[in-house]
Design a protein around this motif. Structure first.
Motif, PDB file in Angstrom:
ATOM      1  N   LYS A 188       0.641  -1.498   0.927  1.00  0.00           N
ATOM      2  CA  LYS A 188      -0.177   0.327   0.209  1.00  0.00           C
ATOM      3  C   LYS A 188       0.564   1.414   0.267  1.00  0.00           C
ATOM      4  O   LYS A 188       0.295   2.108  -1.151  1.00  0.00           O
ATOM      5  CB  LYS A 188      -0.940  -0.298   0.912  1.00  0.00           C
ATOM      6  N   PHE A 189       1.948   1.134   0.412  1.00  0.00           N
ATOM      7  CA  PHE A 189       2.475   2.263   0.923  1.00  0.00           C
ATOM      8  C   PHE A 189       4.335   2.485  -0.086  1.00  0.00           C
ATOM      9  O   PHE A 189       5.272   3.170  -0.160  1.00  0.00           O
ATOM     10  CB  PHE A 189       3.623   2.696   2.321  1.00  0.00           C
ATOM     11  N   SER A 190       4.183   1.643  -1.117  1.00  0.00           N
ATOM     12  CA  SER A 190       5.417   1.302  -1.586  1.00  0.00           C
ATOM     13  C   SER A 190       5.838   1.898  -3.278  1.00  0.00           C
ATOM     14  O   SER A 190       3.953   1.780  -4.231  1.00  0.00           O
ATOM     15  CB  SER A 190       5.871  -0.050  -2.150  1.00  0.00           C
ATOM     16  N   VAL A 191       6.337   2.423  -3.014  1.00  0.00           N
ATOM     17  CA  VAL A 191       6.575   3.067  -4.450  1.00  0.00           C
ATOM     18  C   VAL A 191       5.959   2.304  -5.676  1.00  0.00           C
ATOM     19  O   VAL A 191       4.940   2.110  -6.488  1.00  0.00           O
ATOM     20  CB  VAL A 191       7.816   4.129  -5.057  1.00  0.00           C
ATOM     21  N   ILE A 192       7.426   1.093  -5.676  1.00  0.00           N
ATOM     22  CA  ILE A 192       6.864   0.017  -6.850  1.00  0.00           C
ATOM     23  C   ILE A 192       5.200  -0.482  -6.960  1.00  0.00           C
ATOM     24  O   ILE A 192       5.109  -1.132  -8.291  1.00  0.00           O
ATOM     25  CB  ILE A 192       7.954  -1.227  -6.946  1.00  0.00           C
ATOM     26  N   GLU A 193       4.470  -0.028  -5.678  1.00  0.00           N
ATOM     27  CA  GLU A 193       3.532  -0.731  -5.856  1.00  0.00           C
ATOM     28  C   GLU A 193       1.872  -0.303  -6.974  1.00  0.00           C
ATOM     29  O   GLU A 193       1.005  -0.426  -7.054  1.00  0.00           O
ATOM     30  CB  GLU A 193       3.264  -1.343  -4.835  1.00  0.00           C
ATOM     31  N   ASN A 194       2.555   1.644  -6.330  1.00  0.00           N
ATOM     32  CA  ASN A 194       2.176   2.730  -7.014  1.00  0.00           C
ATOM     33  C   ASN A 194       2.239   3.448  -7.838  1.00  0.00           C
ATOM     34  O   ASN A 194       1.293   4.083  -8.143  1.00  0.00           O
ATOM     35  CB  ASN A 194       1.443   3.207  -5.454  1.00  0.00           C
ATOM     36  N   ILE A 195       3.297   2.782  -8.749  1.00  0.00           N
ATOM     37  CA  ILE A 195       3.780   3.989  -9.626  1.00  0.00           C
ATOM     38  C   ILE A 195       2.477   3.150 -10.954  1.00  0.00           C
ATOM     39  O   ILE A 195       2.502   4.538 -11.706  1.00  0.00           O
ATOM     40  CB  ILE A 195       5.051   3.057  -9.906  1.00  0.00           C
ATOM     41  N   ASN A 196       2.111   2.574 -11.056  1.00  0.00           N
ATOM     42  CA  ASN A 196       0.586   2.885 -12.231  1.00  0.00           C
ATOM     43  C   ASN A 196       0.155   3.134 -11.581  1.00  0.00           C
ATOM     44  O   ASN A 196      -1.316   3.908 -13.172  1.00  0.00           O
ATOM     45  CB  ASN A 196       0.248   1.505 -12.415  1.00  0.00           C
ATOM     46  N   GLN A 197      -0.282   4.302 -11.297  1.00  0.00           N
ATOM     47  CA  GLN A 197      -0.812   5.671 -11.031  1.00  0.00           C
ATOM     48  C   GLN A 197      -0.626   6.664 -11.742  1.00  0.00           C
ATOM     49  O   GLN A 197      -1.790   7.828 -12.254  1.00  0.00           O
ATOM     50  CB  GLN A 197      -1.018   5.870  -8.939  1.00  0.00           C
ATOM     51  N   LEU A 198       0.490   7.005 -12.115  1.00  0.00           N
ATOM     52  CA  LEU A 198       0.858   7.452 -12.619  1.00  0.00           C
ATOM     53  C   LEU A 198       0.708   6.885 -14.683  1.00  0.00           C
ATOM     54  O   LEU A 198       1.122   8.044 -15.486  1.00  0.00           O
ATOM     55  CB  LEU A 198       3.005   7.966 -12.958  1.00  0.00           C
ATOM     56  N   LYS A 199       0.687   5.432 -14.885  1.00  0.00           N
ATOM     57  CA  LYS A 199       0.047   5.950 -16.013  1.00  0.00           C
ATOM     58  C   LYS A 199      -0.829   6.744 -16.937  1.00  0.00           C
ATOM     59  O   LYS A 199      -1.924   7.302 -16.421  1.00  0.00           O
ATOM     60  CB  LYS A 199      -1.105   4.712 -16.296  1.00  0.00           C
ATOM     61  N   GLY A 200      -0.089   7.143 -17.991  1.00  0.00           N
ATOM     62  CA  GLY A 200      -0.721   7.893 -19.010  1.00  0.00           C
ATOM     63  C   GLY A 200      -0.329   9.444 -18.547  1.00  0.00           C
ATOM     64  O   GLY A 200      -0.050  10.434 -19.170  1.00  0.00           O
ATOM     65  N   ASN A 201       0.861   9.590 -17.865  1.00  0.00           N
ATOM     66  CA  ASN A 201       0.688  10.908 -17.164  1.00  0.00           C
ATOM     67  C   ASN A 201       2.590  10.866 -17.389  1.00  0.00           C
ATOM     68  O   ASN A 201       3.249   9.867 -17.532  1.00  0.00           O
ATOM     69  CB  ASN A 201       1.160  10.547 -15.670  1.00  0.00           C
ATOM     70  N   GLU A 202       2.932  12.231 -18.305  1.00  0.00           N
ATOM     71  CA  GLU A 202       3.711  12.629 -18.999  1.00  0.00           C
ATOM     72  C   GLU A 202       5.398  13.074 -18.870  1.00  0.00           C
ATOM     73  O   GLU A 202       6.026  13.580 -19.545  1.00  0.00           O
ATOM     74  CB  GLU A 202       3.822  12.931 -21.052  1.00  0.00           C
ATOM     75  N   LYS A 203       5.169  13.665 -17.425  1.00  0.00           N
ATOM     76  CA  LYS A 203       5.870  14.077 -16.631  1.00  0.00           C
ATOM     77  C   LYS A 203       7.124  13.405 -16.300  1.00  0.00           C
ATOM     78  O   LYS A 203       7.109  12.423 -15.875  1.00  0.00           O
ATOM     79  CB  LYS A 203       5.861  14.858 -15.399  1.00  0.00           C
ATOM     80  N   PRO A 204       8.283  14.175 -16.513  1.00  0.00           N
ATOM     81  CA  PRO A 204      10.088  13.012 -16.248  1.00  0.00           C
ATOM     82  C   PRO A 204       9.557  12.752 -14.849  1.00  0.00           C
ATOM     83  O   PRO A 204       9.556  13.370 -13.869  1.00  0.00           O
ATOM     84  CB  PRO A 204      10.702  14.419 -16.625  1.00  0.00           C
ATOM     85  N   ILE A 205      10.721  11.054 -14.682  1.00  0.00           N
ATOM     86  CA  ILE A 205      11.257  10.908 -13.808  1.00  0.00           C
ATOM     87  C   ILE A 205      12.530  10.219 -14.136  1.00  0.00           C
ATOM     88  O   ILE A 205      12.906  10.425 -15.441  1.00  0.00           O
ATOM     89  CB  ILE A 205      10.061   9.393 -13.304  1.00  0.00           C
ATOM     90  N   ILE A 206      13.307  10.511 -13.090  1.00  0.00           N
ATOM     91  CA  ILE A 206      14.597  10.077 -13.368  1.00  0.00           C
ATOM     92  C   ILE A 206      15.392   9.079 -12.139  1.00  0.00           C
ATOM     93  O   ILE A 206      14.718  10.496 -11.044  1.00  0.00           O
ATOM     94  CB  ILE A 206      15.692  11.069 -13.389  1.00  0.00           C
ATOM     95  N   PHE A 207      15.343   7.610 -12.154  1.00  0.00           N
ATOM     96  CA  PHE A 207      15.806   7.500 -10.978  1.00  0.00           C
ATOM     97  C   PHE A 207      17.185   6.902 -11.771  1.00  0.00           C
ATOM     98  O   PHE A 207      17.030   6.088 -12.147  1.00  0.00           O
ATOM     99  CB  PHE A 207      15.034   7.242  -9.969  1.00  0.00           C
ATOM    100  N   ASP A 208      17.613   5.795  -9.842  1.00  0.00           N
ATOM    101  CA  ASP A 208      19.311   5.704 -10.424  1.00  0.00           C
ATOM    102  C   ASP A 208      19.110   5.090  -9.086  1.00  0.00           C
ATOM    103  O   ASP A 208      18.762   5.093  -7.565  1.00  0.00           O
ATOM    104  CB  ASP A 208      20.371   6.727 -10.908  1.00  0.00           C
ATOM    105  N   CYS A 209      19.952   3.509  -9.265  1.00  0.00           N
ATOM    106  CA  CYS A 209      20.661   3.121  -8.388  1.00  0.00           C
ATOM    107  C   CYS A 209      22.285   1.972  -8.631  1.00  0.00           C
ATOM    108  O   CYS A 209      22.534   2.097  -9.615  1.00  0.00           O
ATOM    109  CB  CYS A 209      19.820   2.173  -8.014  1.00  0.00           C
ATOM    110  N   GLY A 210      22.982   2.098  -7.940  1.00  0.00           N
ATOM    111  CA  GLY A 210      24.265   1.532  -7.382  1.00  0.00           C
ATOM    112  C   GLY A 210      24.255   0.126  -7.862  1.00  0.00           C
ATOM    113  O   GLY A 210      23.212  -0.535  -7.280  1.00  0.00           O
TER     114      GLY A 210
END
Length: 263
Positions: A188-210
């Protein structure tokens, strides 16, 4: 000559200090006062509106963490952003706790901090971004998912984007009411489970990880989801661990990215 040097140093110290302000918020939504450090760029007085970058710190850090990593005043001057560094109160994860009435960070951010920043500073509404590291990386994307209308884009570096990765660690159990490992609360509180709420949103996202980071697998999974949703997401997978050396490098990449998104 010695006195002249001292006076010059004092002048530049005062000039630098003038560009920085600390705001202290007493809120019913938080268990203690929240200190927010604001860095204004050197061209602040010359412009009517300026872009804004909210930077959220990691677990066990505070509002000083980002400045210790990157010299926030230097970044504000170089990129022309007003940089906002709030305190995440050690382990808030920037969300509303389902069990603690005085741990409602999401509500504090949207109802108190964000509006106050807009009132006090020359905020360009078309250029408001948010990013963070580790806990703050999750927080930045989570808050963006909740209110994408308030931001022009979002970022995360070494983000703990899957909260169940922190089961038994990082203060998450206490914050969520100590749920079992298979509880739906983790989703419920995780980004990975809620990212689908952005479907259709065209605003830019950048993320990275080592590649040596404990959150590397989850960030790769998030990248897959972003691709499936056809989001405007840039993912950088690169060598590095969960440490200051990595974040010093990655935050530069993020500022370059957001500079290119300015309208």
């Amino acid at each position: 000559m010695k006195r002249l040097i001292i006076l010059i140093i004092a002048f530049f110290w005062q000039l630098s200090a003038y560009s920085q302000e600390q705001l202290v918020y007493q809120s019913k939504n938080l268990p203690k006062a929240d200190t927010t450090w604001v860095f204004k760029p050197k061209n602040y007085k010359k412009l009517d509106k300026l872009p804004v970058m909210f930077l959220l710190h990691g677990y066990s850090g505070n509002y000083k963490q980002w400045n210790n990593i990157m010299n926030a005043q230097k970044y504000a001057d170089e990129y022309g952003f007003i940089i906002i560094c709030p305190d995440g109160l050690f382990s808030s994860w920037y969300l509303n706790s389902p069990v603690k009435a005085d741990w409602q960070y999401e509500t504090f951010f949207f109802n108190e901090l964000y509006p106050d920043i807009k009132t006090k500073y020359k905020v360009d509404d078309k250029n408001v971004f948010i990013s963070g590291l580790s806990m703050g990386g999750h927080g930045a994307l989570y808050l963006f998912i909740k209110r994408p209308d308030l931001f022009s884009g979002a970022g995360s570096t070494s983000g703990g984007v899957k909260l169940s990765d922190g089961f038994g660690k990082f203060g998450l159990g206490d914050l969520l009411g100590n749920p079992q490992a298979d509880s739906e609360l983790w989703k419920k509180f995780s980004v990975i489970e809620n990212i689908n709420q952005l479907k259709g949103n065209e605003k830019p996202i950048i993320f990275d990880c080592g590649s040596s980071d404990m959150f590397y697998v989850a960030n790769n999974q998030l990248k897959q989801k972003c691709d499936e949703l056809k989001l405007n997401a840039t993912y950088i997978s690169q060598p590095g661990g969960h440490n200051k050396t990595y974040w010093t490098k990655s935050i530069k990449q993020q500022f370059e990215f957001f500079k290119n998104q300015l309208k």
